[in-house]
Design a protein around this motif. Structure first.
Motif, PDB file in Angstrom:
ATOM      1  N   LEU A 254      -0.785   4.601  -0.635  1.00 40.72           N
ATOM      2  CA  LEU A 254       0.530   4.254  -1.182  1.00 40.72           C
ATOM      3  C   LEU A 254       0.386   3.385  -2.424  1.00 40.72           C
ATOM      4  O   LEU A 254       1.047   3.586  -3.428  1.00 40.72           O
ATOM      5  CB  LEU A 254       1.347   3.488  -0.142  1.00 40.72           C
ATOM      6  N   LYS A 255      -0.529   2.435  -2.317  1.00 39.00           N
ATOM      7  CA  LYS A 255      -0.732   1.516  -3.441  1.00 39.00           C
ATOM      8  C   LYS A 255      -1.211   2.270  -4.673  1.00 39.00           C
ATOM      9  O   LYS A 255      -0.767   2.016  -5.784  1.00 39.00           O
ATOM     10  CB  LYS A 255      -1.763   0.451  -3.071  1.00 39.00           C
ATOM     11  N   LEU A 256      -2.103   3.211  -4.430  1.00 43.60           N
ATOM     12  CA  LEU A 256      -2.682   3.982  -5.539  1.00 43.60           C
ATOM     13  C   LEU A 256      -1.593   4.751  -6.271  1.00 43.60           C
ATOM     14  O   LEU A 256      -1.579   4.843  -7.490  1.00 43.60           O
ATOM     15  CB  LEU A 256      -3.730   4.940  -4.979  1.00 43.60           C
ATOM     16  N   PHE A 257      -0.665   5.313  -5.498  1.00 47.94           N
ATOM     17  CA  PHE A 257       0.338   6.183  -6.104  1.00 47.94           C
ATOM     18  C   PHE A 257       1.644   5.473  -6.457  1.00 47.94           C
ATOM     19  O   PHE A 257       2.565   6.085  -6.950  1.00 47.94           O
ATOM     20  CB  PHE A 257       0.639   7.364  -5.174  1.00 47.94           C
ATOM     21  N   SER A 258       1.738   4.187  -6.157  1.00 53.64           N
ATOM     22  CA  SER A 258       3.005   3.537  -6.460  1.00 53.64           C
ATOM     23  C   SER A 258       2.926   2.805  -7.800  1.00 53.64           C
ATOM     24  O   SER A 258       1.859   2.606  -8.370  1.00 53.64           O
ATOM     25  CB  SER A 258       3.390   2.587  -5.342  1.00 53.64           C
ATOM     26  N   LYS A 259       4.106   2.399  -8.280  1.00 53.78           N
ATOM     27  CA  LYS A 259       4.172   1.762  -9.588  1.00 53.78           C
ATOM     28  C   LYS A 259       3.907   0.268  -9.472  1.00 53.78           C
ATOM     29  O   LYS A 259       4.188  -0.346  -8.453  1.00 53.78           O
ATOM     30  CB  LYS A 259       5.582   1.935 -10.155  1.00 53.78           C
ATOM     31  N   THR A 260       3.411  -0.321 -10.546  1.00 57.55           N
ATOM     32  CA  THR A 260       3.346  -1.772 -10.611  1.00 57.55           C
ATOM     33  C   THR A 260       4.773  -2.252 -10.852  1.00 57.55           C
ATOM     34  O   THR A 260       5.655  -1.464 -11.191  1.00 57.55           O
ATOM     35  CB  THR A 260       2.477  -2.251 -11.793  1.00 57.55           C
ATOM     36  N   GLN A 261       5.000  -3.558 -10.702  1.00 58.15           N
ATOM     37  CA  GLN A 261       6.354  -4.065 -10.904  1.00 58.15           C
ATOM     38  C   GLN A 261       6.772  -3.913 -12.358  1.00 58.15           C
ATOM     39  O   GLN A 261       7.937  -3.655 -12.651  1.00 58.15           O
ATOM     40  CB  GLN A 261       6.415  -5.509 -10.427  1.00 58.15           C
ATOM     41  N   TRP A 262       5.831  -4.016 -13.263  1.00 57.11           N
ATOM     42  CA  TRP A 262       6.132  -3.832 -14.679  1.00 57.11           C
ATOM     43  C   TRP A 262       6.596  -2.395 -14.924  1.00 57.11           C
ATOM     44  O   TRP A 262       7.570  -2.150 -15.622  1.00 57.11           O
ATOM     45  CB  TRP A 262       4.890  -4.161 -15.529  1.00 57.11           C
ATOM     46  N   GLU A 263       5.881  -1.453 -14.312  1.00 53.43           N
ATOM     47  CA  GLU A 263       6.276  -0.046 -14.459  1.00 53.43           C
ATOM     48  C   GLU A 263       7.642   0.199 -13.824  1.00 53.43           C
ATOM     49  O   GLU A 263       8.472   0.925 -14.362  1.00 53.43           O
ATOM     50  CB  GLU A 263       5.210   0.876 -13.836  1.00 53.43           C
ATOM     51  N   GLY A 264       7.857  -0.445 -12.659  1.00 54.32           N
ATOM     52  CA  GLY A 264       9.126  -0.283 -11.957  1.00 54.32           C
ATOM     53  C   GLY A 264      10.318  -0.811 -12.739  1.00 54.32           C
ATOM     54  O   GLY A 264      11.455  -0.405 -12.511  1.00 54.32           O
ATOM     55  N   ALA A 265      10.071  -1.723 -13.673  1.00 57.77           N
ATOM     56  CA  ALA A 265      11.168  -2.324 -14.442  1.00 57.77           C
ATOM     57  C   ALA A 265      11.532  -1.495 -15.673  1.00 57.77           C
ATOM     58  O   ALA A 265      12.546  -1.750 -16.321  1.00 57.77           O
ATOM     59  CB  ALA A 265      10.776  -3.742 -14.879  1.00 57.77           C
TER      60      ALA A 265
END
Ligand SMILES: *[C@@H]1O[C@H](CO)[C@@H](O)[C@H](O)[C@H]1NC(C)=O
Ligand SMILES: *[C@@H]1O[C@H](CO)[C@@H](O)[C@H](O)[C@H]1NC(C)=O
Length: 318
Positions: A254-265
Motif C-alpha cells: 500500500l505504501k509503495l503505491f500510495s501518494k505522499t502527502q505532498w502529492e496528495g495535496a
C-alpha cells in the motif's frame, strides 16, 4: 527455475504498476503568485492540509490554518514560516464538531479580514462511531459535512465581496460507495450491525460532492467558484498503527503505491491557483483533471437541492 521466473514476472508487474501510478499523479505545475490574497485551510495542521497551506504560503498568500488541535496548529505555522519565509501565516482554533466554535471562528474572520480569496474545506475525519455532537448530529457527518456547510455559508459574504474567489472541497472517491437517504442523514435508521465508520465516511463524502453541485448553482454569476476533488490514496500515520499480521504484509505494498502527502495535496493546490479552472464550478477533480463523479446520485441536481434545504435547517442557518 519456474519459481524464479514467476518471481521475476511479479516484480516486473509491480514495477509497471508503480511507474503507472507515479506517472499519472497529477502535479500542479502552475507557478502563480498569491501576494495580497487571503486563504483559509481547514485541517491545515497536518497531512495534505499542511502541504496545501505550505504551498499557498510559499506563493505569498496570507494563510490562516484552522484546526482543533492547538499544538498541531502552532507547530504547523512555525514550520511553514521557517520553510517559506512568509511570516503572514496564522493559526485559529476551529472545531467543526461544534456550531458554536464555527460561528465564533467565522465571526472573527468576518471582523478581522478584509478579503477571502480561497477557502479550502480540507478537514475531515475517517467516519465516526455512533456518537452525537453537542449539536445532536452524528459526529462524522457534522465534522465532514454539516460543519463545513455552515462554515462555507457563513463565509460566503466575504468570498463574494472578494470575487473572483474559490471554494475547494476535499471529497473522496469513496462517495461512490454511499447511497443517500434524506431520512437517514445521521444514520438514525442503522442498527448496531449495519452501522459502520466506512459508511459514515462515504456518506459524508457524497454530501460534499452534492453540495459542490448545489453551491455552484447558487453562486452562478457571483464570481465565486466551488469544486470538489479526490486526493488519492495518501500515506498516513494510520499505516504505521496496524497490528494484524495480514496487514503487516499488505502495508508495504500500500505504501509503495500510495501518494505522499505532498502529492496528495496537488489537486487541491491546482484548484486553488490554476488559471485553467478560473471559471470552472460545480465539478469534480482527480489528479489535476476534471473527471466524472462515481454515481448517478452524485450528480443529481434535485437531490443536491433537497440536501441543501435539510442541512440549512439542521445547522439552524435560517
Ligand atoms: C493534539 O495532538 C496531540 C498529538 O497528536 C495529542 O497528544 C493531543 O492530545 C491533541 N490535543 C487535543 C486538544 O486534541
Ligand atoms: C463543501 O462541503 C460543504 C459541506 O458539505 C458545503 O457546505 C460546501 O458548500 C461545499 N463546498 C464545495 C465547494 O463543495
Amino acid at each position: 527455475m519456474f519459481l524464479i521466473a514467476l518471481i521475476l514476472v511479479n516484480i516486473a508487474i509491480a514495477g509497471i504498476i508503480y511507474l503507472y501510478v507515479k506517472l499519472t499523479i497529477g502535479i500542479c505545475k502552475c507557478s502563480k503568485h498569491l501576494v495580497g490574497k487571503v486563504v483559509i485551510v481547514t485541517g491545515g495542521g497536518n497531512g495534505i492540509g499542511f502541504e496545501t497551506a505550505k504551498d499557498l504560503a510559499d506563493r505569498g498568500a496570507r494563510v490562516i490554518i484552522a484546526c482543533n488541535n492547538e499544538s498541531h496548529g502552532n507547530a504547523a505555522i512555525n514550520e511553514i514560516i521557517a520553510a517559506t519565509g512568509n511570516s503572514d501565516v496564522h493559526y485559529r482554533y476551529l472545531d467543526l464538531a461544534s456550531f458554536n466554535s464555527i460561528r465564533k471562528f467565522a465571526d472573527e474572520i468576518l471582523q478581522r479580514e478584509k478579503r477571502l480569496d480561497i477557502l479550502v474545506n480540507n478537514a475531515g475525519i475517517y467516519g465516526s462511531h455512533n456518537v452525537k455532537t453537542e449539536d445532536d448530529l452524528l459526529l462524522g457527518m457534522q465534522t465532514n459535512h454539516f460543519g463545513p456547510f455552515l462554515l462555507t455559508c457563513l463565509l460566503l459574504p466575504l468570498l463574494k465581496s472578494t470575487a473572483p474567489s474559490r471554494i475547494i472541497n476535499v471529497s473522496s472517491m469513496a462517495h461512490g460507495l454511499a447511497t443517500l437517504d434524506l431520512n437517514n442523514l445521521n444514520m438514525e435508521k442503522e442498527t448496531k450491525e449495519t452501522f459502520s465508520k466506512n459508511r459514515v465516511y462515504a456518506l459524508s463524502k457524497l454530501c460534499n460532492v452534492l453540495f459542490t453541485l448545489e453551491l455552484s448553482r447558487r453562486l452562478q454569476g457571483t464570481g465565486v467558484t466551488a469544486n470538489a476533488l479526490h486526493p488519492g490514496v495518501v500515506k498516513t500515520k494510520i499505516f504505521d498503527d496496524v497490528d494484524s499480521i495480514l496487514f503487516k504484509f499488505i502495508v508495504p505494498v500500500l505504501k509503495l503505491f500510495s501518494k505522499t502527502q505532498w502529492e496528495g495535496a496537488q489537486t487541491t493546490i491546482y484548484l486553488a491557483v490554476s488559471p485553467e479552472v478560473k471559471e470552472v464550478s460545480g465539478k469534480y477533480f482527480r489528479d489535476c483533471h476534471m473527471v466524472k463523479v462515481s454515481t448517478d446520485q452524485a450528480s443529481d441536481v434535485v437531490l443536491a437541492r433537497k440536501l441543501w434545504d435539510i442541512s440549512e435547517k439542521l445547522v439552524k442557518l435560517t
